[in-house]
Write a protein that holds these residues in place. Structure first.
Motif, PDB file in Angstrom:
ATOM      1  N   CYS A  32       0.791  -1.066  -0.009  1.00 21.63           N
ATOM      2  CA  CYS A  32      -0.017  -0.167   0.156  1.00 21.63           C
ATOM      3  C   CYS A  32       0.745   1.237   0.084  1.00 21.63           C
ATOM      4  CB  CYS A  32      -0.947   0.038   1.252  1.00 21.63           C
ATOM      5  SG  CYS A  32      -2.245  -1.355   1.236  1.00 21.63           S
ATOM      6  N   ASP A  33       1.966   1.334   0.728  1.00 20.56           N
ATOM      7  CA  ASP A  33       2.921   2.617   0.680  1.00 20.56           C
ATOM      8  C   ASP A  33       3.347   2.678  -0.591  1.00 20.56           C
ATOM      9  OD1 ASP A  33       2.294   2.770   3.417  1.00 20.56           O
ATOM     10  OD2 ASP A  33       4.100   1.976   4.377  1.00 20.56           O
ATOM     11  N   ASP A  34       3.604   1.591  -1.423  1.00 19.62           N
ATOM     12  CA  ASP A  34       4.325   1.645  -2.544  1.00 19.62           C
ATOM     13  C   ASP A  34       3.207   2.012  -3.554  1.00 19.62           C
ATOM     14  OD1 ASP A  34       6.827   1.098  -1.441  1.00 19.62           O
ATOM     15  OD2 ASP A  34       6.870  -1.005  -2.008  1.00 19.62           O
ATOM     16  N   GLY A  35       2.014   2.151  -3.196  1.00 21.19           N
ATOM     17  CA  GLY A  35       0.956   2.474  -4.316  1.00 21.19           C
ATOM     18  C   GLY A  35       0.197   1.263  -4.917  1.00 21.19           C
ATOM     19  N   GLU A  36       0.707   0.185  -4.701  1.00 21.61           N
ATOM     20  CA  GLU A  36       0.150  -1.277  -5.008  1.00 21.61           C
ATOM     21  C   GLU A  36      -0.956  -1.652  -4.282  1.00 21.61           C
ATOM     22  OE1 GLU A  36       1.323  -2.772  -7.810  1.00 21.61           O
ATOM     23  OE2 GLU A  36       3.683  -2.213  -7.706  1.00 21.61           O
ATOM     24  N   ILE A  37      -2.067  -0.983  -4.113  1.00 23.24           N
ATOM     25  CA  ILE A  37      -3.008  -0.893  -3.150  1.00 23.24           C
ATOM     26  C   ILE A  37      -3.726  -2.298  -3.804  1.00 23.24           C
ATOM     27  CG2 ILE A  37      -5.257  -0.079  -2.372  1.00 23.24           C
ATOM     28  CD1 ILE A  37      -3.904   2.638  -2.466  1.00 23.24           C
ATOM     29  N   ASP A  38      -3.717  -2.468  -4.848  1.00 21.82           N
ATOM     30  CA  ASP A  38      -4.677  -3.845  -5.627  1.00 21.82           C
ATOM     31  C   ASP A  38      -3.790  -5.315  -4.944  1.00 21.82           C
ATOM     32  OD1 ASP A  38      -6.448  -2.261  -6.479  1.00 21.82           O
ATOM     33  OD2 ASP A  38      -5.460  -2.443  -8.549  1.00 21.82           O
ATOM     34  N   LYS A  39      -2.440  -5.119  -5.091  1.00 17.25           N
ATOM     35  CA  LYS A  39      -1.818  -6.053  -4.545  1.00 17.25           C
ATOM     36  C   LYS A  39      -1.994  -6.226  -3.219  1.00 17.25           C
ATOM     37  CE  LYS A  39       1.907  -6.413  -8.112  1.00 17.25           C
ATOM     38  NZ  LYS A  39       3.101  -6.426  -8.310  1.00 17.25           N
ATOM     39  N   GLY A  40      -1.866  -5.159  -2.424  1.00 16.44           N
ATOM     40  CA  GLY A  40      -2.249  -5.295  -0.854  1.00 16.44           C
ATOM     41  C   GLY A  40      -3.599  -6.067  -0.604  1.00 16.44           C
ATOM     42  N   LEU A  41      -4.516  -5.514  -1.303  1.00 18.43           N
ATOM     43  CA  LEU A  41      -5.832  -6.008  -1.255  1.00 18.43           C
ATOM     44  C   LEU A  41      -5.849  -7.867  -1.383  1.00 18.43           C
ATOM     45  CD1 LEU A  41      -8.199  -3.183  -2.481  1.00 18.43           C
ATOM     46  CD2 LEU A  41      -8.145  -4.262  -0.443  1.00 18.43           C
ATOM     47  N   GLU A  42      -5.131  -8.205  -2.573  1.00 17.20           N
ATOM     48  CA  GLU A  42      -4.923  -9.485  -2.857  1.00 17.20           C
ATOM     49  C   GLU A  42      -4.477 -10.372  -1.890  1.00 17.20           C
ATOM     50  OE1 GLU A  42      -2.755  -9.885  -6.544  1.00 17.20           O
ATOM     51  OE2 GLU A  42      -4.059  -8.690  -7.694  1.00 17.20           O
ATOM     52  N   VAL A  43      -3.373  -9.799  -1.164  1.00 13.59           N
ATOM     53  CA  VAL A  43      -2.760 -10.356   0.001  1.00 13.59           C
ATOM     54  C   VAL A  43      -3.989 -10.603   1.140  1.00 13.59           C
ATOM     55  CG1 VAL A  43      -1.112 -10.357   1.775  1.00 13.59           C
ATOM     56  CG2 VAL A  43      -0.438 -10.005  -0.354  1.00 13.59           C
ATOM     57  N   PHE A  46      -7.760   6.095   1.050  1.00 17.04           N
ATOM     58  CA  PHE A  46      -8.036   7.447   0.759  1.00 17.04           C
ATOM     59  C   PHE A  46      -6.737   8.039  -0.016  1.00 17.04           C
ATOM     60  CE2 PHE A  46     -10.507   6.476   4.350  1.00 17.04           C
ATOM     61  CZ  PHE A  46     -11.404   7.464   4.423  1.00 17.04           C
ATOM     62  N   VAL A  47      -5.730   7.286  -0.578  1.00 17.15           N
ATOM     63  CA  VAL A  47      -4.436   7.761  -1.050  1.00 17.15           C
ATOM     64  C   VAL A  47      -4.974   8.124  -2.797  1.00 17.15           C
ATOM     65  CG1 VAL A  47      -2.060   7.047  -2.278  1.00 17.15           C
ATOM     66  CG2 VAL A  47      -3.007   6.414   0.159  1.00 17.15           C
ATOM     67  N   ARG A  48      -5.747   7.256  -3.352  1.00 18.04           N
ATOM     68  CA  ARG A  48      -6.041   7.400  -4.559  1.00 18.04           C
ATOM     69  C   ARG A  48      -6.991   8.563  -4.932  1.00 18.04           C
ATOM     70  NH1 ARG A  48      -5.218   1.276  -7.033  1.00 18.04           N
ATOM     71  NH2 ARG A  48      -7.075   0.969  -5.583  1.00 18.04           N
ATOM     72  N   LYS A  49      -7.881   8.655  -3.724  1.00 16.96           N
ATOM     73  CA  LYS A  49      -9.076   9.643  -3.795  1.00 16.96           C
ATOM     74  C   LYS A  49     -10.293   8.968  -4.655  1.00 16.96           C
ATOM     75  CE  LYS A  49      -6.490  13.448  -1.964  1.00 16.96           C
ATOM     76  NZ  LYS A  49      -5.951  14.805  -2.199  1.00 16.96           N
ATOM     77  N   LYS A  50     -10.455   7.862  -4.918  1.00  9.81           N
ATOM     78  CA  LYS A  50     -11.409   7.050  -5.761  1.00  9.81           C
ATOM     79  C   LYS A  50     -12.664   6.965  -5.223  1.00  9.81           C
ATOM     80  CE  LYS A  50      -7.987   5.242  -9.277  1.00  9.81           C
ATOM     81  NZ  LYS A  50      -7.895   3.775  -9.853  1.00  9.81           N
TER      82      LYS A  50
END
Length: 496
Positions: free
Chosen positions: A396-407, A431-435
């Motif tokens: 998540c810190d690296d911006g790989e939020i989708d990978k974090g969610l997969e884990v 809240f990082v990507r503001k989507k």
């Protein structure tokens, strides 16, 4: 008054003032832990999944029909599997309590008390205590240690002290051991002044011993008040109690924690000079302390000296050195020590792997970190919640939020349930990507964590609710608001 000043040769070397109290030939009397029995294959996982997927009204029947021989060990393992889903763990305990041929053990009751207290369902806690007493299973000093620790963690230290003082009303008389336990609970929660006041009031009644004073000294060291810890040591000696090696290890660690590196090194040298039989704990403390302070060379030198003196490193010692190398040197050198550890026949534990994984994540080598996570499974050292949280946080810190969610999805569907930190990490990341879609996920995570018995901060509630409002998700925001209004009652959904 205890003194050994006559035994200390001067020979021009300055003696650390605290070491004037140090007896020669000091030995550690620590008893090694008893080996634990290996877990039976998969039964606890199967039952935990049954509990997670069963509807509450049908759970009692499902457990009665489940083809397994219920034993206290199996029940304890299932509860531990469900630990991070408190409501389901309590439902399992309550449903199995109706089983026609199985009755809960004292250990199972203690687990249930711990979970109920963690959920701050104090009514359920005392109902369980009453039931233990009715069945003559307790409550025991361990039960009260659990309860007082949870009350202190909830900011109710005064209440915890009152509970300790009322133990005898529940058929469990206070002893020196239980007195030391409440002191330890208070000190580890940084309520050391309250613990010290308690010691002063009751030291005569409970015949406070060296352990009592060690606990208080450690409490002051935890809050970096080493001068006060030294005062406690002086008071202990004046009462005719001899310091032990544990006492000096506490003070040594206290100096290092407070950043008093010079004093710590001088103290360590004096321990050696006074012919203490320095143990693996002492060496591990120095290795970790000097490494964290940035003196990796000295940490490594002490590690090598330890081996040269015939003191075998423990897994904890290797963990300390690996952590130091990851933080202050290089992760590759840390991995070399990890491999050296394996060659010497040591079995890394989850902490060892987590330290290496954190080091790899920190330098951006996420693929290698995942390799070590898979290696844990291959070596039958299951990744724990800290392992998963590390990977999720760094993705998540690296911006790989989708990978974090997969884990997270793999974690939630596997043998390791997420904890409060897991949810906080992911909700913050949404809240990082503001989507808009990310904030919907944050809302769903919040609802899920509450359903599992975790208590989010009001800040978390408000942040998610405001995010949903700003992204046009007013309907879901109203659900969150409704959930927040019921917040104080959320853990109290169980009838015990």
């Amino acid at each position: 008054m205890f003194t050994i000043s006559s035994r200390i040769p001067t020979n021009g070397y300055h003696t650390h003032p605290t070491l004037k109290l140090l007896p020669r030939n000091l030995t550690s009397t620590a008893t090694p832990p008893l080996p634990s029995s290996p877990p039976s294959p998969q039964a606890d996982t199967i039952i935990a999944n049954l509990v997670l997927n069963a509807e509450t009204p049908n759970l009692t029947s499902a457990l009665e029909k489940h083809p397994v021989q219920w034993t206290p060990d199996l029940v304890s393992r299932v509860i531990k599997r469900l630990w991070n889903h408190g409501p389901k763990a309590l439902q399992f305990f309550t449903s199995l309590d109706r089983h026609p041929t199985y009755t809960h053990s004292a250990a199972a009751f203690d687990h249930a008390v711990d979970i109920a207290a963690r959920l701050r369902n104090y009514k359920a806690v005392w109902l369980l205590v009453a039931r233990m007493r009715t069945r003559r299973l307790g409550p025991t000093p361990k039960t009260f240690a659990i309860i007082t620790e949870r009350y202190v963690a909830a900011g109710k230290s005064d209440r915890a002290v009152k509970i300790f003082l009322s133990m005898h009303h529940h058929g469990c008389p206070q002893t020196l051991i239980s007195f030391n336990t409440i002191l330890d609970v208070l000190c580890k929660s940084k309520r050391v002044e309250k613990a010290y006041s308690l010691l002063k009031v009751f030291k005569g009644r409970f015949r406070a011993d060296t352990v009592s004073y060690n606990i208080i000294a450690n409490g002051f060291c935890l809050i970096k008040r080493t001068p006060k810890a030294l005062e406690v040591l002086k008071e202990m000696v004046e009462r005719g109690l001899n310091p032990t090696l544990t006492t000096y290890n506490i003070l040594l660690k206290g100096f290092l924690r407070a950043g008093q590196i010079k004093e710590a090194w001088e103290f360590f040298l004096q321990m050696k000079k006074r012919e203490c039989e320095i143990d693996v704990v002492t060496y591990t403390t120095v290795v970790h302390g000097f490494g964290v302070a940035g003196d990796v060379k000295k940490a490594r030198k002490v590690f090598d000296e330890m081996i040269g003196k015939g003191v075998l490193p423990s897994v904890a010692t290797y963990n300390a050195l690996i952590q130091v190398l990851c933080k202050k040197d290089s992760v590759e050198n840390a991995i070399m020590v990890f491999e050296e550890m394996l060659k010497k026949g040591y079995e890394p534990n989850s902490t060892t792997y987590n330290v290496v994984i954190r080091g790899l994540c920190h330098v951006g080598k996420m693929d290698r970190a995942m390799e070590y996570m898979h290696r844990m499974k291959d070596e039958e050292c299951e990744p724990n919640v800290q392992t998963y949280n590390l990977i999720i946080r760094y993705y998540c810190d690296d911006g790989e939020i989708d990978k974090g969610l997969e884990v997270f999805e793999k974690m939630a569907s596997g043998d390791c349930l997420p904890n409060l930190d897991t949810y906080n990490i992911l909700i913050s990341s949404m809240f990082v990507r503001k989507k808009s879609d990310d904030l919907l996920v944050a809302g769903k995570l919040l609802v899920e964590m509450v359903d599992k018995g975790f208590l989010p901060r009001r800040f978390t509630f408000n942040r998610v609710m405001n995010g949903l409002l700003l992204t046009g998700n007013q309907g879901f925001a109203k659900e969150i608001l409704s959930l927040q209004s019921k917040f104080d009652r959320l853990p109290r959904r169980f009838r015990l």
